[in-house]
Design an enzyme around this catalytic site. Structure first.
Site, PDB file in Angstrom:
ATOM      1  N   LEU A 138      -1.648  -2.270  -2.999  1.00  0.00           N
ATOM      2  CA  LEU A 138      -0.705  -1.411  -3.056  1.00  0.00           C
ATOM      3  C   LEU A 138       1.176  -1.761  -3.768  1.00  0.00           C
ATOM      4  O   LEU A 138       0.931  -3.169  -2.807  1.00  0.00           O
ATOM      5  CB  LEU A 138      -0.127  -0.535  -1.950  1.00  0.00           C
ATOM      6  CG  LEU A 138      -2.199   0.097  -0.516  1.00  0.00           C
ATOM      7  CD1 LEU A 138      -1.535   0.722   0.555  1.00  0.00           C
ATOM      8  CD2 LEU A 138      -2.435   0.976  -2.110  1.00  0.00           C
ATOM      9  N   ASP A 139       1.305  -0.678  -4.080  1.00  0.00           N
ATOM     10  CA  ASP A 139       2.798  -1.757  -4.337  1.00  0.00           C
ATOM     11  C   ASP A 139       4.069  -1.994  -3.385  1.00  0.00           C
ATOM     12  O   ASP A 139       3.142  -0.510  -1.926  1.00  0.00           O
ATOM     13  CB  ASP A 139       3.460  -0.187  -5.629  1.00  0.00           C
ATOM     14  CG  ASP A 139       3.077  -0.012  -6.012  1.00  0.00           C
ATOM     15  OD1 ASP A 139       2.228  -0.470  -7.217  1.00  0.00           O
ATOM     16  OD2 ASP A 139       3.036   1.390  -7.321  1.00  0.00           O
ATOM     17  N   LYS A 140       4.826  -2.356  -3.271  1.00  0.00           N
ATOM     18  CA  LYS A 140       5.645  -2.442  -2.412  1.00  0.00           C
ATOM     19  C   LYS A 140       6.057  -1.123  -1.304  1.00  0.00           C
ATOM     20  O   LYS A 140       5.797  -1.845  -0.028  1.00  0.00           O
ATOM     21  CB  LYS A 140       7.032  -3.821  -2.682  1.00  0.00           C
ATOM     22  CG  LYS A 140       7.575  -3.881  -2.155  1.00  0.00           C
ATOM     23  CD  LYS A 140       8.946  -4.141  -2.604  1.00  0.00           C
ATOM     24  CE  LYS A 140      10.083  -4.904  -1.316  1.00  0.00           C
ATOM     25  NZ  LYS A 140      11.773  -5.458  -1.818  1.00  0.00           N
ATOM     26  N   ARG A 237       1.715   7.177  -9.532  1.00  0.00           N
ATOM     27  CA  ARG A 237       3.029   7.138 -10.588  1.00  0.00           C
ATOM     28  C   ARG A 237       3.666   7.399 -11.918  1.00  0.00           C
ATOM     29  O   ARG A 237       3.965   8.274 -11.565  1.00  0.00           O
ATOM     30  CB  ARG A 237       4.422   5.728 -10.242  1.00  0.00           C
ATOM     31  CG  ARG A 237       4.190   5.727  -8.365  1.00  0.00           C
ATOM     32  CD  ARG A 237       4.388   4.462  -8.095  1.00  0.00           C
ATOM     33  NE  ARG A 237       6.025   3.796  -8.362  1.00  0.00           N
ATOM     34  CZ  ARG A 237       6.365   2.590  -8.474  1.00  0.00           C
ATOM     35  NH1 ARG A 237       5.958   1.787  -8.048  1.00  0.00           N
ATOM     36  NH2 ARG A 237       7.606   2.502  -8.432  1.00  0.00           N
TER      37      ARG A 237
END
Length: 324
Positions: A138-140, A237
């Site tokens: 998962l992204d930060k 995104r």
């Protein structure tokens, strides 16, 4: 430290005419094809006591195959006592609910303080599992559910399940703009042509599919439920930005504050201060990599996400939008 791997077995007759690498994949399914091929090339595989370094060599059935290799520990990374929100754990896997502002894997600008470092502290045996068992990321600043493998066998099976699209991942998000209906974004994603740390829809990218449906509509925003069919970097995104509905708070893909007219002061302030993408991995479903049992987990969005939704709901009601 390193784990010594030693296996000896007879080639089954069903492998007649198969290549050595294909035979090993059938005989030793706990290991990935790429790892088995590395061992062949490194001289770690013997057939009838003869070292074979060509993956294409044909088998006849009845040969004795011996693997004698080492699985190197992830010595580059140190274990760190970082708290993990563990939703589920057994001998083979664990599922965590990742908070915002936590990087999954060490990299440029983030040499430590990551999920991987935390995993090595929680399960020291993960030092012999590639990437400390991390299967997907998962992204930060994306929150929510992630599955981690605790053994090489579990990781191999989970990676294969991910590639076969047998793992279901669903997200909640708040997007800019009013979306009247759900749909599918089926657009390839690749590295951005000029911004090398960003991704973009590109005809030269990899196939990428995102399904979405509308959960709630506000005056100038929409709450979404999304399901990934593929798992490209920044996929949701990028896809939402591509259809002109970037996620609230997304600093990279155009999610700058877009308050509705006459927005409440509380909503105005919160939109301006919301500095991460409003994206949460809310559901994870898979077949257990060892037992085959179907398992599903749910995680509610974090506090900041809930506050954002509450303010958008209140703003809509105050401005005469009763049905959202």
């Amino acid at each position: 430290m390193a784990e010594i791997i030693q296996h000896t077995d007879l080639v089954p007759e069903s492998c007649l005419g198969k290549r050595l690498d294909q035979t090993l994949a059938q005989m030793f399914p706990d290991y990935s094809r790429s790892r088995l091929k590395e061992w062949i090339l490194a001289g770690n595989v013997r057939v009838n006591d003869t070292i074979i370094t060509k993956a294409r060599d044909k088998m006849y059935g009845g040969e004795t195959i011996t693997i004698d290799a080492e699985v190197e520990a992830e010595v580059r990374f140190e274990a760190q006592d970082i708290k993990l929100n563990i939703v589920y754990e057994d001998d083979d896997i664990l599922v965590i609910n990742k908070p915002a502002d936590l990087v999954v894997h060490p990299g440029a600008g983030n040499p430590d303080g990551t999920v991987l470092n935390a995993l090595l502290h929680h399960c020291p045996q993960l030092d012999v599992v590639p990437r400390a068992g991390i299967v997907h990321r998962l992204d930060k600043d994306t929150t929510g559910l992630m599955v981690v493998a605790k053994t090489i066998a579990a990781q191999t099976n989970l990676v294969e399940a991910l590639q076969l699209r047998e793992i279901t991942r669903e997200y909640e998000a708040v997007a800019n703009g009013i979306m009247t209906a759900g749909g599918i974004v089926d657009e390839p994603i690749g590295r951005h042509s000029t911004k090398r740390t960003s991704m973009a829809v590109s005809p030269f990218g990899r196939p990428s599919v995102t399904h979405f449906r509308v959960m709630e509509k506000y005056r100038l925003h929409t709450r979404l439920r999304l399901r990934l069919e593929t798992g490209r970097t920044h996929q949701i995104r990028v896809h939402m930005s591509h259809i002109t509905h970037p996620l609230v708070g997304d600093q990279v893909y155009g999610g700058r504050p877009r308050p509705p007219k006459n927005a409440t002061p509380e909503l105005l302030d919160y939109l301006r201060s919301f500095k991460r993408q409003a994206l949460h991995a809310t559901m994870l479903s898979l077949f257990h990599p060892i037992t085959g049992e179907e398992m599903t987990w749910h995680a509610e969005p974090p506090k900041d996400f809930k506050i954002l939704v509450g303010l958008l709901q209140s703003d809509s009601k105050l401005n005469g939008v009763e049905e959202y």
